[in-house]
Design an enzyme around this catalytic site. Structure first.
Site, PDB file in Angstrom:
ATOM      1  N   ASP A 137       0.780  -1.229   0.000  1.00 37.48           N
ATOM      2  CA  ASP A 137       0.000   0.000   0.000  1.00 37.48           C
ATOM      3  C   ASP A 137       0.818   1.289   0.000  1.00 37.48           C
ATOM      4  O   ASP A 137       0.361   2.297  -0.511  1.00 37.48           O
ATOM      5  CB  ASP A 137      -0.967   0.009   1.186  1.00 37.48           C
ATOM      6  CG  ASP A 137      -2.140  -0.955   0.981  1.00 37.48           C
ATOM      7  OD1 ASP A 137      -2.366  -1.375  -0.168  1.00 37.48           O
ATOM      8  OD2 ASP A 137      -2.834  -1.267   1.960  1.00 37.48           O
ATOM      9  N   TYR A 174     -10.650  -0.507   1.422  1.00 37.14           N
ATOM     10  CA  TYR A 174     -10.099  -0.350   2.769  1.00 37.14           C
ATOM     11  C   TYR A 174      -9.789   1.116   3.042  1.00 37.14           C
ATOM     12  O   TYR A 174      -9.370   1.838   2.155  1.00 37.14           O
ATOM     13  CB  TYR A 174      -8.819  -1.170   2.924  1.00 37.14           C
ATOM     14  CG  TYR A 174      -9.037  -2.445   3.729  1.00 37.14           C
ATOM     15  CD1 TYR A 174      -9.095  -2.399   5.115  1.00 37.14           C
ATOM     16  CD2 TYR A 174      -9.193  -3.666   3.104  1.00 37.14           C
ATOM     17  CE1 TYR A 174      -9.302  -3.562   5.858  1.00 37.14           C
ATOM     18  CE2 TYR A 174      -9.408  -4.828   3.838  1.00 37.14           C
ATOM     19  CZ  TYR A 174      -9.460  -4.767   5.218  1.00 37.14           C
ATOM     20  OH  TYR A 174      -9.666  -5.905   5.957  1.00 37.14           O
TER      21      TYR A 174
HETATM   22 CU   LIG Z   1      -8.384  -6.771   6.919  1.00 38.10          CU
END
Ligand SMILES: [Cu+2]
Lengths: 434, 275
Positions: A117, A198
């Site tokens: 990320d 997310y």
């Molecule tokens: Cu997770």
């Protein structure tokens, strides 16, 4: 095991203990009693960061924290020149030159996908607006994000209560019962990054007892496309059909210390082992190992590390130090660079991300922290803390997913001769009564 | 601009509609391409600078014993502007100046942008990590470019005080996050590619019949993909030496379409799949 660890903490850094619940429940939403807020801080630190506005806060108990901040496209929130000034300390005590995330790896147990990320997407590149309701009582700062070509309301600075600072039933000078107790508070600094479904909160709490808590919170939604078989997923819909794929959130932080303003610091490892049986209990012996060369280390029972100042001592003439207080972590053993729990490397400007480090100035050195840990002498140590969370989804993790936190703490060890929160009436009780 | 992040997800009617859409289009995606899938999540969007110029420190004025930290007024600080000294956020003016200083030197004739023009593709700018920096330190900025002519990353370290390029470093095989432009170019390639069929179908379903022809119809986030850093199928093993991009894709003001299985190679203009 917990009991033993706690006993050890209680001797030196009881404050760390008290903070543990807050780390995983989120102190921001605590309904604890109010921490009276200090007025906005003015002048003295105004020029510390140059033309930029510093983050400064004097907490109600008198502890003052000061730091500079910025948002990096890859690393996201970067805190620099972090300084701690307990109530009775004449000057700020510099702790860190720089503190930031260094990677968030998200490999899925199915073996089908992995996200890096920071290095592939970037926590600053994906920083999103923080609205007033998310930063209660605080200040939201906008910043230009080059990759987005936009100003984003990316930083929240606020305060939060963290419950008991201490409690002690005692007697005053006249022999009357006297209870000493206080509520602690934190300076809270965070940003939010949105990586697909997310969403991550990158948060730092700076407590009035000197403890620094670094944590990453994951929320948003489970991956809507990653469903898996038995053993690699967990059913979250009706029956046993929709098995959301288990995965890791493997997070690295990079800490560049500047203890008492100096980059020269010593690293020490401590281990405590059984050494026989005494008349009333087992004998445990604690030994110190100087870490003079780069180190890739694994956590163990009663093992801990501290970074020790070469430039400053407290008034007891003990060198100031900061102790790494680890929380539970399941490191990801499928990559070499996530297979250890902490790394100490000699500082290099081009070594910023724990993996996928793409700085061309580091070409030929490898792109991950395990490669850089190759025996160099440590004179300017950088600490890389690896905290893995293996996320097996639950029914409750569905939309929006409750925030799950992972992180660690840095606790002051001998930075001041007593706790900065010690009430004045007890300030003379330093050491064994003679 | 949303006031509260929760709002987009908490509306019962929206939720129901989105769920229906997800089920329907999930089916469509699988039928057509067995990959692209529509995701029923919308997110708050938009960003702007506003607010006053008070200190960045928390300024809650909650009285002792009242409702507690986190209930006072919220202060908003505008993004800093113009030239700066010391340690703090890069401003838009500084990024522009750093880019123009870096570009003043020109690039070798054989350097190429992603679009194949002479020059180098600008990626990003960041402040140099300098533990010794003080309030008066001149600002130094790392400006990143990618040279598609030689598939190499080029970093120019620029001193905003002197206006000079202090050093240039290059490396192959390292792939920082794609820029916004690269991300749009990757999406354009996917839209046109046969492997983009699932994306096109899902887009049409999500927009009640519109045709997807341009990246401008999507909200995109680019991910670099480097097989030097993670496992990948054999067909994608050039990624890393080549510059490859994956995409988080969302219909503008609409649901996600999962395109993360697709890898777009910007160096040789091909599209591949991970799974
Ligand atoms: Cu997770």
């Amino acid at each position: 095991m917990t009991h033993i660890l706690n006993a050890r903490r209680a001797l030196g850094a009881a404050s760390a203990l008290l903070l543990l619940p807050a780390l995983f429940t989120g102190a921001m939403t605590s309904s604890a009693a109010a921490a009276p807020d200090a007025a906005p801080d003015a002048a003295p630190d105004a020029a510390r960061c140059g033309t930029a506005r510093p983050i400064t806060k004097t907490l109600p108990s008198g502890t003052r924290w000061t730091m500079c901040w910025r948002i990096s496209g890859t690393k996201g929130l970067v805190l620099e020149k972090i300084a701690y000034q307990p109530k009775k300390e004449p000057k700020p005590v510099t702790v860190l030159a720089s503190a930031a995330l260094a990677q968030v790896n998200v490999p899925y147990d199915s073996g089908e996908v992995e996200y890096n990320d920071l290095s592939d997407i970037g926590f600053g590149n994906t920083a999103v607006d923080i609205s007033p309701s998310e930063c209660p009582g605080g200040a939201i700062s906008s910043v230009y994000i080059p990759q987005q070509e936009l100003n984003v309301k990316a930083l929240c600075v606020t305060t939060a209560p963290h419950g008991y600072a201490y409690r002690s039933d005692d007697y005053d000078a006249h022999g009357n019962p006297k209870k000493y107790t206080a509520q602690g508070s934190d300076l809270v600094v965070f940003s939010v990054s949105q990586l697909g479904w997310y969403e991550y909160v990158t948060q730092w709490n700076f407590s009035d007892d000197g403890t620094i808590t670094a944590k990453v919170g994951a929320t948003g939604d489970l991956s809507p496309n990653d469903y898996s078989g038995e053993g690699t997923g967990w059913p979250i819909g009706k029956g046993d059909h929709d098995r959301a794929t288990s995965h890791y959130h493997s997070v690295f932080w990079r800490l560049d210390f500047a203890l008492d303003g100096s980059s020269k610091a010593k690293v020490e490892q401590y281990d405590t082992a059984k050494a026989g049986l005494g008349t009333g209990s087992a004998i445990l012996k604690t030994t110190r190992t100087a870490v003079t060369k780069e180190l890739a280390a694994t956590s163990a029972l009663r093992r801990w590390w501290r970074v020790v100042s070469t430039a400053g001592k407290n008034t007891d003439q003990h060198p100031r130090s900061w102790e790494l207080v680890q929380q539970h972590s399941d490191h990801y053993d499928a990559h070499a660079y996530t297979s250890k729990d902490v790394y100490f490397t000699q500082y290099r400007a081009c070594e910023q991300l724990a993996s996928g480090n793409s700085d061309p100035a580091c070409a030929g050195r490898g792109t991950s922290v395990d490669r850089w840990t190759n025996g160099e002498t440590l004179t300017h140590p950088v600490m890389w803390v690896n905290v893995g969370f293996h996320h097996i989804p639950r029914d409750e993790d569905q939309t929006p997913m409750p925030m799950h936190w992972q992180g660690f703490q840095l606790a002051p060890r001998d930075v001041t001769a007593m706790s900065p929160l010690t009430p004045d009436a007890l300030a003379g009780n330093n050491g064994q009564a003679h | 601009m949303t006031e509260q992040g929760e709002d987009h997800r908490s509306g019962k009617q929206d939720g129901a509609r989105a769920r229906t859409l997800r089920r329907t289009l999930w089916g469509a995606g699988i039928a057509v391409a067995a990959t692209a899938a529509l995701i029923a999540v919308t997110v708050p969007r938009g960003a702007s600078a506003q607010g006053d110029n008070a200190t960045a420190g928390a300024t809650s004025t909650a009285a002792p014993g009242s409702s507690g930290a986190g209930t006072g007024p919220v202060t908003e600080n505008a993004a800093p502007q113009g030239p700066q000294t010391g340690i703090g956020p890069l401003t838009e003016a500084e990024v522009d100046r750093a880019k123009s200083i870096a570009l003043q030197e020109g690039t070798p004739r054989s350097f190429r942008t992603a679009a194949g023009k002479q020059g180098a593709e600008y990626l990003d700018a960041d402040l140099v990590d300098d533990p010794a920096a003080t309030a008066g330190t001149p600002r130094r900025v790392e400006v990143l470019f990618y040279d598609y002519g030689h598939d190499q990353l080029v970093k120019k370290t620029v001193n905003l005080g002197t206006g000079a390029v202090e050093r240039t470093d290059t490396a192959t095989g390292v792939q920082p996050p794609p820029s916004g432009d690269e991300t749009r170019q990757a999406a354009a390639l996917l839209i046109k590619d046969p492997l983009g069929q699932g994306l096109r179908t899902d887009f049409t379903a999500a927009t009640k019949g519109q045709t997807l022809t341009s990246p401008d119809q999507l909200r995109l986030r680019g991910l670099s993909f480097n097989t030097g850093e993670q496992s990948a199928p054999a067909g994608l093993d050039k990624c890393g030496a080549n510059r490859c991009v994956r995409l988080f894709t969302q219909v503008k003001n609409g649901p996600w379409i999962d395109t993360t299985d697709y890898v777009i190679d910007l160096s040789d203009h091909t599209v591949g799949r991970i799974n």
